[in-house]
Design an enzyme around this catalytic site. Structure first.
Site, PDB file in Angstrom:
ATOM      1  N   GLY A  47       0.833  -1.190   0.000  1.00  0.00           N
ATOM      2  CA  GLY A  47       0.000   0.000   0.000  1.00  0.00           C
ATOM      3  C   GLY A  47       0.873   1.247   0.000  1.00  0.00           C
ATOM      4  O   GLY A  47       2.035   1.201   0.417  1.00  0.00           O
ATOM      5  N   GLN A  52       2.863   9.983   1.410  1.00  0.00           N
ATOM      6  CA  GLN A  52       4.145   9.279   1.419  1.00  0.00           C
ATOM      7  C   GLN A  52       5.005   9.635   0.219  1.00  0.00           C
ATOM      8  O   GLN A  52       6.210   9.390   0.227  1.00  0.00           O
ATOM      9  CB  GLN A  52       3.934   7.764   1.467  1.00  0.00           C
ATOM     10  N   CYS A  91       6.075  -0.217   7.221  1.00  0.00           N
ATOM     11  CA  CYS A  91       5.667   0.944   6.416  1.00  0.00           C
ATOM     12  C   CYS A  91       6.835   1.368   5.544  1.00  0.00           C
ATOM     13  O   CYS A  91       7.975   1.407   6.013  1.00  0.00           O
ATOM     14  CB  CYS A  91       5.253   2.079   7.355  1.00  0.00           C
ATOM     15  N   LEU A  92       6.542   1.697   4.297  1.00  0.00           N
ATOM     16  CA  LEU A  92       7.599   2.149   3.391  1.00  0.00           C
ATOM     17  C   LEU A  92       8.232   3.449   3.865  1.00  0.00           C
ATOM     18  O   LEU A  92       9.370   3.744   3.498  1.00  0.00           O
ATOM     19  CB  LEU A  92       7.042   2.312   1.968  1.00  0.00           C
ATOM     20  N   HIS A 133      -4.217   1.029   7.637  1.00  0.00           N
ATOM     21  CA  HIS A 133      -2.887   1.635   7.683  1.00  0.00           C
ATOM     22  C   HIS A 133      -2.795   2.813   6.711  1.00  0.00           C
ATOM     23  O   HIS A 133      -2.359   3.901   7.083  1.00  0.00           O
ATOM     24  CB  HIS A 133      -1.833   0.560   7.337  1.00  0.00           C
ATOM     25  N   GLU A 134      -3.213   2.586   5.465  1.00  0.00           N
ATOM     26  CA  GLU A 134      -3.118   3.649   4.460  1.00  0.00           C
ATOM     27  C   GLU A 134      -4.076   4.788   4.766  1.00  0.00           C
ATOM     28  O   GLU A 134      -3.733   5.960   4.589  1.00  0.00           O
ATOM     29  CB  GLU A 134      -3.368   3.091   3.048  1.00  0.00           C
ATOM     30  N   HIS A 137      -2.650   7.249   7.154  1.00  0.00           N
ATOM     31  CA  HIS A 137      -1.715   8.221   6.559  1.00  0.00           C
ATOM     32  C   HIS A 137      -2.438   9.504   6.139  1.00  0.00           C
ATOM     33  O   HIS A 137      -1.879  10.595   6.241  1.00  0.00           O
ATOM     34  CB  HIS A 137      -1.019   7.629   5.328  1.00  0.00           C
TER      35      HIS A 137
END
Length: 166
Positions: A47, A52, A91-92, A133-134, A137
């Protein structure tokens, strides 16, 4: 399509800001979504949210590897029931770290697709975790604020190589 730079927690405060809704689809927004998928796949993620990659808009993309790709614009993610899941999350924007996070097992998602058409669906398990999660953000919430205990160091490349050799 182009790879975008993934913002890193602690290095860019855009990750802690509230995103604005998308009011109309433009060629620039379509390009952003395409770039987000390419960037996510390149980084081996499941994701990626617009902040991000430095864009404060309510957009995220998800692909957990089951053949379905999701574009969620102006999403609403609502827990369904009381059942929860507790597990490792990464997480990226927090490279080489994982932590234990508890989230709803099932969620209902309402969003607009890439054509700004409304759609909705239910998700559970990993897909529900990714959606939550996304979506966090977009409100400036990092998963690190939800971690139970300490973040753990992980080396994804080493894990992948070990799996390949077996």
């Amino acid at each position: 399509m182009a790879l975008r730079t993934i913002r890193i927690e602690g290095e860019d405060d855009i990750l802690t800001k509230q995103c604005k809704p998308v009011s109309k689809m433009t060629d620039r927004t379509k390009e952003l979504i395409s770039d987000m998928f390419e960037t996510m796949y390149h980084a081996n993620g499941v994701g990626l949210a617009a902040p991000q990659v430095g864009v404060l808009r309510q957009i995220f993309v998800v692909d957990i590897g089951d053949g379905k790709r999701f574009v969620c614009i102006n999403p609403e993610v609502t827990p369904v029931g009381d059942e929860v899941q507790t597990g490792e999350e990464g997480c990226l924007s927090v490279p080489n770290k994982e932590g234990i996070v508890t989230r709803a097992m099932k969620v209902h998602v309402k969003a607009l697709d890439i054509n700004m058409e409304p759609y909705e669906f239910d998700a559970e398990g990993l897909l529900a975790r990714a959606m939550q999660h996304e979506n966090d953000h977009l409100a400036g919430i990092m998963y690190t604020s939800l971690v139970e205990g300490e973040l753990e160091d992980v080396e994804y490349e080493a894990l992948e190589e070990a799996d390949w050799e077996e």
